[in-house]
Design an enzyme around this catalytic site. Structure first.
Site, PDB file in Angstrom:
ATOM      1  N   GLY A   1       0.847  -1.194   0.000  1.00 43.60           N
ATOM      2  CA  GLY A   1       0.000   0.000   0.000  1.00 43.60           C
ATOM      3  C   GLY A   1       0.878   1.238   0.000  1.00 43.60           C
ATOM      4  O   GLY A   1       2.089   1.159   0.252  1.00 43.60           O
TER       5      GLY A   1
ATOM      6  N   GLN B   1       2.817  10.118   1.793  1.00 44.31           N
ATOM      7  CA  GLN B   1       4.124   9.455   1.937  1.00 44.31           C
ATOM      8  C   GLN B   1       5.096   9.876   0.832  1.00 44.31           C
ATOM      9  O   GLN B   1       6.299   9.671   0.959  1.00 44.31           O
ATOM     10  CB  GLN B   1       3.965   7.931   1.941  1.00 44.31           C
TER      11      GLN B   1
ATOM     12  N   CYS C   1       5.608  -0.110   7.807  1.00 40.84           N
ATOM     13  CA  CYS C   1       5.267   1.119   7.092  1.00 40.84           C
ATOM     14  C   CYS C   1       6.480   1.532   6.260  1.00 40.84           C
ATOM     15  O   CYS C   1       7.605   1.515   6.771  1.00 40.84           O
ATOM     16  CB  CYS C   1       4.920   2.231   8.087  1.00 40.84           C
ATOM     17  N   LEU C   2       6.242   1.885   5.013  1.00 41.06           N
ATOM     18  CA  LEU C   2       7.362   2.267   4.144  1.00 41.06           C
ATOM     19  C   LEU C   2       8.007   3.570   4.613  1.00 41.06           C
ATOM     20  O   LEU C   2       9.150   3.847   4.244  1.00 41.06           O
ATOM     21  CB  LEU C   2       6.882   2.385   2.692  1.00 41.06           C
TER      22      LEU C   2
ATOM     23  N   HIS D   1      -4.797   1.245   7.471  1.00 39.68           N
ATOM     24  CA  HIS D   1      -3.457   1.844   7.653  1.00 39.68           C
ATOM     25  C   HIS D   1      -3.280   3.017   6.676  1.00 39.68           C
ATOM     26  O   HIS D   1      -2.783   4.091   7.058  1.00 39.68           O
ATOM     27  CB  HIS D   1      -2.409   0.748   7.404  1.00 39.68           C
ATOM     28  N   GLU D   2      -3.712   2.826   5.416  1.00 39.10           N
ATOM     29  CA  GLU D   2      -3.533   3.883   4.400  1.00 39.10           C
ATOM     30  C   GLU D   2      -4.453   5.079   4.667  1.00 39.10           C
ATOM     31  O   GLU D   2      -4.033   6.235   4.516  1.00 39.10           O
ATOM     32  CB  GLU D   2      -3.767   3.326   2.989  1.00 39.10           C
TER      33      GLU D   2
ATOM     34  N   HIS E   1      -3.025   7.305   7.162  1.00 35.97           N
ATOM     35  CA  HIS E   1      -2.009   8.224   6.621  1.00 35.97           C
ATOM     36  C   HIS E   1      -2.659   9.525   6.138  1.00 35.97           C
ATOM     37  O   HIS E   1      -2.088  10.613   6.304  1.00 35.97           O
ATOM     38  CB  HIS E   1      -1.274   7.591   5.427  1.00 35.97           C
TER      39      HIS E   1
HETATM   40  O1  K1U Z   1       1.581   2.504   3.946  1.00 35.48           O
HETATM   41  C1  K1U Z   1       2.661   1.941   3.930  1.00 35.48           C
HETATM   42  O2  K1U Z   1       3.601   2.402   4.522  1.00 35.48           O
HETATM   43  C2  K1U Z   1       2.804   0.634   3.181  1.00 35.48           C
HETATM   44  C3  K1U Z   1       2.752  -0.578   4.101  1.00 35.48           C
HETATM   45  C4  K1U Z   1       1.330  -1.069   4.168  1.00 35.48           C
HETATM   46  C5  K1U Z   1       0.972  -2.017   5.275  1.00 35.48           C
HETATM   47  C6  K1U Z   1       1.763  -3.085   5.636  1.00 35.48           C
HETATM   48  C7  K1U Z   1       1.375  -3.935   6.646  1.00 35.48           C
HETATM   49  C8  K1U Z   1       0.198  -3.733   7.292  1.00 35.48           C
HETATM   50  C9  K1U Z   1      -0.577  -2.664   6.953  1.00 35.48           C
HETATM   51  C10 K1U Z   1      -0.200  -1.818   5.931  1.00 35.48           C
HETATM   52  C11 K1U Z   1       3.672  -1.644   3.518  1.00 35.48           C
HETATM   53  O3  K1U Z   1       3.487  -2.087   2.434  1.00 35.48           O
HETATM   54  S1  K1U Z   1       4.991  -2.154   4.501  1.00 35.48           S
HETATM   55  C12 K1U Z   1       5.752  -3.437   3.523  1.00 35.48           C
HETATM   56  C13 K1U Z   1       4.998  -4.735   3.548  1.00 35.48           C
HETATM   57  O4  K1U Z   1       4.133  -4.925   4.377  1.00 35.48           O
HETATM   58  C14 K1U Z   1       5.299  -5.794   2.555  1.00 35.48           C
HETATM   59  C15 K1U Z   1       6.334  -5.692   1.677  1.00 35.48           C
HETATM   60  C16 K1U Z   1       6.588  -6.695   0.766  1.00 35.48           C
HETATM   61  C17 K1U Z   1       5.808  -7.813   0.723  1.00 35.48           C
HETATM   62  C18 K1U Z   1       4.762  -7.939   1.612  1.00 35.48           C
HETATM   63  C19 K1U Z   1       4.503  -6.923   2.518  1.00 35.48           C
HETATM   64 ZN    ZN Z   2       2.463   3.391   6.245  1.00 31.74          ZN
END
Ligand code: K1U
Ligand code: ZN
Length: 174
Positions: free
Chosen positions: A45, A50, A94-95, A136-137, A140
């Site tokens: 996401g 972001q 979270c990225l 989560h998004e 944000h």
């Molecule tokens: O919003 C963001 O920062 C993105 C975030 C979204 C998210 C992850 C986990 C739970 C709720 C929301 C991410 O994508 S973090 C990276 C991640 O979860 C992932 C990366 C590669 C493969 C699978 C998952």
């Molecule tokens: Zn996030």
């Protein structure tokens, strides 16, 4: 185009984003850039703030593995219209807070209404990882991060680690 992702702490990640009035070709390009940025990270996401764009736009693709086809979606002005009483806990990341994870409890299912890339309203019920991710998004877009659900000590510890990472990245130009 892949856009740089802002790292916590950053004042833009704490602000309320503005609704989108209509879907323009520029907003379509923004959604495409966000999906490209999300896949490259990699992530499931991404929310517009972001990448420093203070608009109510999120993108997601929570399809796991290589069996099912990808399902990239862009949601403008997403709103939760219903949330289940049942809760689910997920070890969120979270990225904007790389390499930090913590358990967050949220409604297990949510119904979300949004404006699609075609300018039409859509509504869908999300469950599992999709439900966690969409909440989560949307957080944000309201200036809220998953660490805001944690106790002050854990939140402070993560924030200090991120301040150190940002100092190192500024110094070594990563
Ligand atoms: O919003 C963001 O920062 C993105 C975030 C979204 C998210 C992850 C986990 C739970 C709720 C929301 C991410 O994508 S973090 C990276 C991640 O979860 C992932 C990366 C590669 C493969 C699978 C998952
Ligand atoms: Zn996030």
């Amino acid at each position: 185009m892949i856009r740089p992702i802002l790292l916590h702490p950053d004042p833009r990640l704490k602000k309320l984003c503005d609704p989108v009035a209509e879907i323009t070709p520029e907003l379509g390009q923004l959604a495409a850039d966000m999906l490209q940025t999300m896949y490259a990270a990699p992530g499931i996401g991404l929310a517009a703030p972001q990448i420093g764009v203070m608009k109510r736009l999120i993108v997601m693709d929570c399809v796991k593995g290589d069996v099912d086809p990808p399902r990239p979606i862009a949601l403008f002005n997403p709103e939760i219209t219903w949330a289940s009483e049942e809760l689910s806990t997920y070890d969120e990341g979270c990225l904007s807070i790389p390499d930090q994870y913590a358990e967050v409890q949220r409604p297990a299912e949510v119904r979300v209404r949004w404006l699609g890339l075609d300018g039409k309203h859509q509504e869908e019920q999300f469950s599992g990882l999709w439900a966690t991710c969409v909440q989560h998004e949307i957080d944000h877009l309201n200036g809220k991060l998953f660490i805001d659900y944690l106790g002050p000590l854990k939140r402070q510890m993560i924030t200090r680690k991120m301040e150190k990472l940002k100092r190192e990245r500024a110094r070594f130009g990563e």
